[in-house]
Design a protein around this motif. Structure first.
Motif, PDB file in Angstrom:
ATOM      1  N   UNK A 181       0.752  -1.165   0.035  1.00 41.51           N
ATOM      2  CA  UNK A 181       0.000  -0.045  -0.007  1.00 41.51           C
ATOM      3  C   UNK A 181       0.815   1.239  -0.184  1.00 41.51           C
ATOM      4  N   UNK A 182       0.529   2.124  -0.800  1.00 41.06           N
ATOM      5  CA  UNK A 182       0.997   3.662  -0.860  1.00 41.06           C
ATOM      6  C   UNK A 182       0.452   4.612  -1.212  1.00 41.06           C
ATOM      7  N   UNK A 183       0.671   5.675  -0.975  1.00 40.32           N
ATOM      8  CA  UNK A 183      -0.193   7.069  -1.196  1.00 40.32           C
ATOM      9  C   UNK A 183       0.406   7.774  -2.384  1.00 40.32           C
ATOM     10  N   UNK A 184      -0.104   8.083  -3.204  1.00 39.49           N
ATOM     11  CA  UNK A 184       0.025   9.008  -4.458  1.00 39.49           C
ATOM     12  C   UNK A 184      -0.419  10.223  -4.303  1.00 39.49           C
ATOM     13  N   UNK A 185       0.386  11.249  -4.575  1.00 43.51           N
ATOM     14  CA  UNK A 185      -0.057  12.626  -4.685  1.00 43.51           C
ATOM     15  C   UNK A 185       0.344  13.363  -5.872  1.00 43.51           C
ATOM     16  N   UNK A 186      -0.451  13.595  -6.902  1.00 45.07           N
ATOM     17  CA  UNK A 186      -0.171  14.106  -8.026  1.00 45.07           C
ATOM     18  C   UNK A 186      -0.172  15.660  -8.109  1.00 45.07           C
ATOM     19  N   UNK A 187       0.457  16.020  -8.860  1.00 45.65           N
ATOM     20  CA  UNK A 187       0.644  17.460  -9.439  1.00 45.65           C
ATOM     21  C   UNK A 187       0.347  17.926 -10.781  1.00 45.65           C
ATOM     22  N   UNK A 188       0.676  19.123 -11.331  1.00 48.18           N
ATOM     23  CA  UNK A 188       0.444  19.348 -12.464  1.00 48.18           C
ATOM     24  C   UNK A 188       1.335  20.415 -13.101  1.00 48.18           C
ATOM     25  N   UNK A 189       2.455  20.067 -14.100  1.00 45.81           N
ATOM     26  CA  UNK A 189       3.253  20.878 -14.443  1.00 45.81           C
ATOM     27  C   UNK A 189       2.798  21.853 -15.628  1.00 45.81           C
ATOM     28  N   UNK A 190       2.917  23.023 -15.403  1.00 43.35           N
ATOM     29  CA  UNK A 190       2.443  24.228 -16.289  1.00 43.35           C
ATOM     30  C   UNK A 190       3.511  24.997 -16.874  1.00 43.35           C
ATOM     31  N   UNK A 191       4.633  25.184 -15.878  1.00 44.26           N
ATOM     32  CA  UNK A 191       5.446  26.227 -16.066  1.00 44.26           C
ATOM     33  C   UNK A 191       6.536  25.604 -17.401  1.00 44.26           C
ATOM     34  N   UNK A 192       6.785  24.327 -17.263  1.00 50.03           N
ATOM     35  CA  UNK A 192       7.917  23.668 -18.475  1.00 50.03           C
ATOM     36  C   UNK A 192       7.241  23.881 -19.705  1.00 50.03           C
ATOM     37  N   UNK A 193       5.676  23.472 -19.816  1.00 54.47           N
ATOM     38  CA  UNK A 193       5.343  23.374 -21.244  1.00 54.47           C
ATOM     39  C   UNK A 193       4.891  24.940 -21.708  1.00 54.47           C
ATOM     40  N   UNK A 194       4.693  25.876 -20.858  1.00 56.65           N
ATOM     41  CA  UNK A 194       4.505  27.075 -21.311  1.00 56.65           C
ATOM     42  C   UNK A 194       5.511  27.799 -21.621  1.00 56.65           C
ATOM     43  N   UNK A 195       6.849  27.724 -20.901  1.00 59.98           N
ATOM     44  CA  UNK A 195       8.182  28.040 -21.350  1.00 59.98           C
ATOM     45  C   UNK A 195       8.455  27.339 -22.877  1.00 59.98           C
ATOM     46  N   UNK A 196       8.446  26.055 -23.119  1.00 56.25           N
ATOM     47  CA  UNK A 196       8.519  25.366 -24.178  1.00 56.25           C
ATOM     48  C   UNK A 196       7.785  26.042 -25.199  1.00 56.25           C
ATOM     49  N   UNK A 197       6.550  26.385 -25.359  1.00 56.05           N
ATOM     50  CA  UNK A 197       5.629  26.948 -26.118  1.00 56.05           C
ATOM     51  C   UNK A 197       6.122  28.556 -26.511  1.00 56.05           C
ATOM     52  N   UNK A 234       6.647  21.355 -30.006  1.00 53.35           N
ATOM     53  CA  UNK A 234       5.167  21.434 -29.508  1.00 53.35           C
ATOM     54  C   UNK A 234       4.594  20.047 -28.981  1.00 53.35           C
ATOM     55  N   UNK A 235       5.267  19.109 -29.441  1.00 54.51           N
ATOM     56  CA  UNK A 235       4.902  17.807 -28.886  1.00 54.51           C
ATOM     57  C   UNK A 235       5.671  17.318 -27.609  1.00 54.51           C
ATOM     58  N   UNK A 236       6.810  17.879 -27.649  1.00 57.73           N
ATOM     59  CA  UNK A 236       7.464  18.023 -26.264  1.00 57.73           C
ATOM     60  C   UNK A 236       6.700  18.569 -24.801  1.00 57.73           C
ATOM     61  N   UNK A 237       6.151  19.695 -25.597  1.00 59.98           N
ATOM     62  CA  UNK A 237       5.351  20.565 -24.599  1.00 59.98           C
ATOM     63  C   UNK A 237       4.226  19.645 -24.198  1.00 59.98           C
ATOM     64  N   UNK A 238       3.441  19.084 -25.207  1.00 61.32           N
ATOM     65  CA  UNK A 238       2.219  18.338 -24.530  1.00 61.32           C
ATOM     66  C   UNK A 238       2.764  17.082 -23.758  1.00 61.32           C
ATOM     67  N   UNK A 239       3.715  16.386 -24.039  1.00 59.43           N
ATOM     68  CA  UNK A 239       4.317  15.278 -23.375  1.00 59.43           C
ATOM     69  C   UNK A 239       4.582  15.739 -22.039  1.00 59.43           C
ATOM     70  N   UNK A 240       5.151  16.916 -21.924  1.00 63.20           N
ATOM     71  CA  UNK A 240       5.495  17.508 -20.568  1.00 63.20           C
ATOM     72  C   UNK A 240       4.076  17.649 -19.684  1.00 63.20           C
ATOM     73  N   UNK A 241       3.065  18.236 -20.487  1.00 63.23           N
ATOM     74  CA  UNK A 241       1.818  18.598 -19.781  1.00 63.23           C
ATOM     75  C   UNK A 241       0.998  17.275 -19.429  1.00 63.23           C
TER      76      UNK A 241
END
Length: 167
Positions: free
Chosen positions: A34-50, A79-86
């Protein structure tokens, strides 16, 4: 002897889970897994790439360059890399005696004996390591639920005798 016992338990658990799956019942998960998973969301990397792609397209958008196929392939790859990072969400997985996260090069696991301390402050969690760089989880940059993570890491630190500091 303990390894053979663990293997027997694992095999019996797999057989039980197969039977429960056929019956449409939820699988049994042993306590050790058993383990607990806490997910985030990365916005800064994809925005900088775009933004880099937009600057590249505007600054190098001369008539000769924009007609080249390689120019459009390069823009498409960025653009594909930004989508993958998102899409690949960063996470913190807290197990019984380890924590795990996703770095740019792949998943990394850190056992409790490799930790120097866990520092918590408003919006930030820093896991200090004996060797290598610290792991930083921030609410601002990656949208982590830091308050929930701090509560779970406090119990993790007490269970594994890791220093837990609140700043």
């Amino acid at each position: 002897m303990s390894r053979s016992w663990e293997r027997k338990v694992r095999n019996n658990m797999n057989q039980l889970n197969k039977q429960r799956k056929k019956q449409g019942i939820q699988a049994v998960v042993p306590n050790a897994e058993r383990s607990d998973i806490y997910k985030g969301r990365s916005f800064i990397g994809p925005i900088l790439l775009l933004l880099i792609v937009a600057a590249y397209a505007l600054l190098d958008g001369t008539a000769q360059a924009s007609q080249s196929n390689l120019y459009w392939v390069t823009i498409g790859c960025y653009i594909l890399l930004a989508v993958v990072m998102l899409i690949r969400r960063p996470y913190l997985k807290v197990g019984q005696d380890y924590v795990q996260t996703r770095k740019f090069t792949g998943d990394r696991r850190l056992r409790a004996d490799e930790m120097k301390a866990i520092n918590v402050q408003d919006g930030y969690i820093v896991i200090e390591r004996h060797r290598g760089g610290n792991w930083v989880f921030a609410r601002i940059t990656n949208r982590y639920p830091t308050t929930l993570m701090a509560e779970r890491l406090k119990s993790f630190a007490q269970q594994n005798q890791v220093p837990y500091n609140v700043k």
